[in-house]
Write a protein that holds these residues in place. Structure first.
Motif, PDB file in Angstrom:
ATOM      1  N   TYR A 224    -138.666  -0.227 -42.288  1.00  0.00           N
ATOM      2  CA  TYR A 224    -138.926   0.102 -43.937  1.00  0.00           C
ATOM      3  C   TYR A 224    -137.705  -0.050 -44.992  1.00  0.00           C
ATOM      4  CZ  TYR A 224    -140.722   3.081 -47.577  1.00  0.00           C
ATOM      5  OH  TYR A 224    -141.007   3.918 -48.833  1.00  0.00           O
ATOM      6  N   SER A 227    -137.327  -3.918 -45.983  1.00  0.00           N
ATOM      7  CA  SER A 227    -138.547  -4.175 -46.986  1.00  0.00           C
ATOM      8  C   SER A 227    -138.588  -3.490 -48.199  1.00  0.00           C
ATOM      9  CB  SER A 227    -139.979  -3.688 -46.114  1.00  0.00           C
ATOM     10  OG  SER A 227    -139.965  -4.328 -45.053  1.00  0.00           O
ATOM     11  N   ASN A 228    -137.722  -2.525 -48.431  1.00  0.00           N
ATOM     12  CA  ASN A 228    -137.595  -1.874 -49.684  1.00  0.00           C
ATOM     13  C   ASN A 228    -136.204  -1.335 -50.077  1.00  0.00           C
ATOM     14  OD1 ASN A 228    -140.414  -0.716 -49.960  1.00  0.00           O
ATOM     15  ND2 ASN A 228    -140.300  -0.400 -48.079  1.00  0.00           N
ATOM     16  N   THR A 230    -133.560  -2.498 -52.245  1.00  0.00           N
ATOM     17  CA  THR A 230    -133.266  -2.326 -53.441  1.00  0.00           C
ATOM     18  C   THR A 230    -133.461  -0.955 -54.061  1.00  0.00           C
ATOM     19  OG1 THR A 230    -133.779  -4.594 -53.999  1.00  0.00           O
ATOM     20  CG2 THR A 230    -133.219  -3.253 -55.970  1.00  0.00           C
ATOM     21  N   ALA A 231    -134.595  -0.423 -53.458  1.00  0.00           N
ATOM     22  CA  ALA A 231    -134.805   0.986 -53.741  1.00  0.00           C
ATOM     23  C   ALA A 231    -134.137   2.084 -53.100  1.00  0.00           C
ATOM     24  CB  ALA A 231    -136.324   1.170 -53.797  1.00  0.00           C
ATOM     25  N   PHE A 286    -137.629   8.395 -51.230  1.00  0.00           N
ATOM     26  CA  PHE A 286    -137.621   6.966 -50.751  1.00  0.00           C
ATOM     27  C   PHE A 286    -139.015   6.656 -50.090  1.00  0.00           C
ATOM     28  CE2 PHE A 286    -135.758   3.716 -47.679  1.00  0.00           C
ATOM     29  CZ  PHE A 286    -135.950   2.794 -48.694  1.00  0.00           C
ATOM     30  N   TRP A 288    -140.397   7.663 -47.133  1.00  0.00           N
ATOM     31  CA  TRP A 288    -140.323   7.617 -45.654  1.00  0.00           C
ATOM     32  C   TRP A 288    -140.487   9.013 -44.908  1.00  0.00           C
ATOM     33  CZ3 TRP A 288    -137.607   9.007 -41.111  1.00  0.00           C
ATOM     34  CH2 TRP A 288    -137.840   8.291 -39.927  1.00  0.00           C
TER      35      TRP A 288
END
Length: 312
Positions: A224, A227-228, A230-231, A286, A288
């Protein structure tokens, strides 16, 4: 992110590394997980040359010297120097090769021993460390700060740190010398049932609280995060955000195994820290959350122990 991603994973033979490798079913993600014979992570030149040759898009650093309390107390020099050297070599060789993305796996032992629970990410270096594993914790603090410094100096780099809570699950260690609480209790209760014992002893009053997450969930988080990325925050706790008493773990493991005896408490034995619970505010933001509840995770772990470990 490019459609095809090449990841260099260290520690591929450990519990976290094996779960990450097993969890990857994405045909667009290639994971390189060289063993110790293929690359000596304590040798900077070897690390630099490997990264230069392979040109990974991501490095996930899950390698390190780990051990229980007695091991940490007996070998503080090794736990400090080996983990420091490995972390420094990887981070600096990645930077020198202009690898943009780096996930540094750390540990909640970085937090001060007297810190207020739940433990927030900004508590690092805000108090004295737990002395029994101080060398290991210091190495983790340095690599965490080094990632921060690199990002501060050059915003091209995204070098970030994941701070997991305690883990258990498939590929865990069940030997008494090396295991953590959950696998140790699984082995203890399974043997008690096998031997027909009617009572099991719990150290202390069993009211100390612990947060244990199923290791496959950490692997899910890692993909996860990729895939994400930068955030993702600079430093992020990854855990459940809630905990259970030692007594609850014993009772749930007994239920899974089918042990119907009694528990007694040895109040002369040490119990360690009363609580070490991570704050999951940033984790929730975030987007998750862990997927495996305690009983389900314990059933899967016990099944692994019976089929893969018990008869080795």
């Amino acid at each position: 992110m490019p459609q095809q991603i090449k990841i260099f994973l260290t520690g591929g033979n450990g519990m976290v590394g094996k779960n990450i490798l097993e969890y990857n079913t994405n045909p667009n993600i290639t994971i390189l997980a060289p063993n110790r014979k293929e690359i000596n992570l304590e040798d900077y030149n070897a690390v630099f040359n490997y990264i230069k040759q392979q040109k990974p898009d991501f490095i996930i650093h899950a390698a390190g010297l780990v051990g229980g309390i007695q091991d940490n107390i007996a070998r503080p020099v090794d736990f400090l120097i080996k983990n420091l050297d490995i972390g420094r070599n990887l981070i600096m060789a990645a930077k020198s090769n202009r690898v943009k993305n780096f996930i540094n796996l750390s540990s909640s032992c970085m937090y001060p021993r007297e810190a207020k629970n739940p433990l927030q990410e900004d508590l690092i270096l805000k108090g004295e460390l737990e002395p029994t594993n101080e060398g290991y914790a210091l190495a983790k603090i340095v690599t965490t700060r080094l990632c921060e410094y690199i990002n501060k100096e050059d915003d091209y780099f995204q070098y970030k740190t994941v701070i997991p809570c305690n883990l258990y699950g498939k590929y865990d260690k069940f030997s008494p010398e090396h295991s953590h609480m959950v696998p140790a209790v699984i082995k203890k209760i399974d043997e008690a049932k096998l031997n027909g014992n009617s009572t099991i002893t719990i150290w202390g009053n069993g009211e100390a609280r612990r947060e244990f997450m199923y290791a496959k969930d950490l692997a899910d988080f890692i993909f996860y995060a990729v895939s994400n990325f930068t955030a993702m925050p600079q430093n992020i706790n990854v855990g459940l955000g809630y905990d259970f008493t030692i007594n609850h773990y014993y009772k749930t493991i007994a239920k899974v195994i089918g042990f119907e005896g009694q528990f007694e408490h040895d109040l002369s034995k040490p119990v360690g820290m009363y609580q070490k619970l991570i704050d999951d505010t940033k984790l929730k933001a975030f987007g998750w959350t862990a997927k495996t509840d305690l009983e389900q995770g314990l059933q899967l772990t016990y099944s692994y122990y019976k089929t893969e470990v018990k008869h080795d």
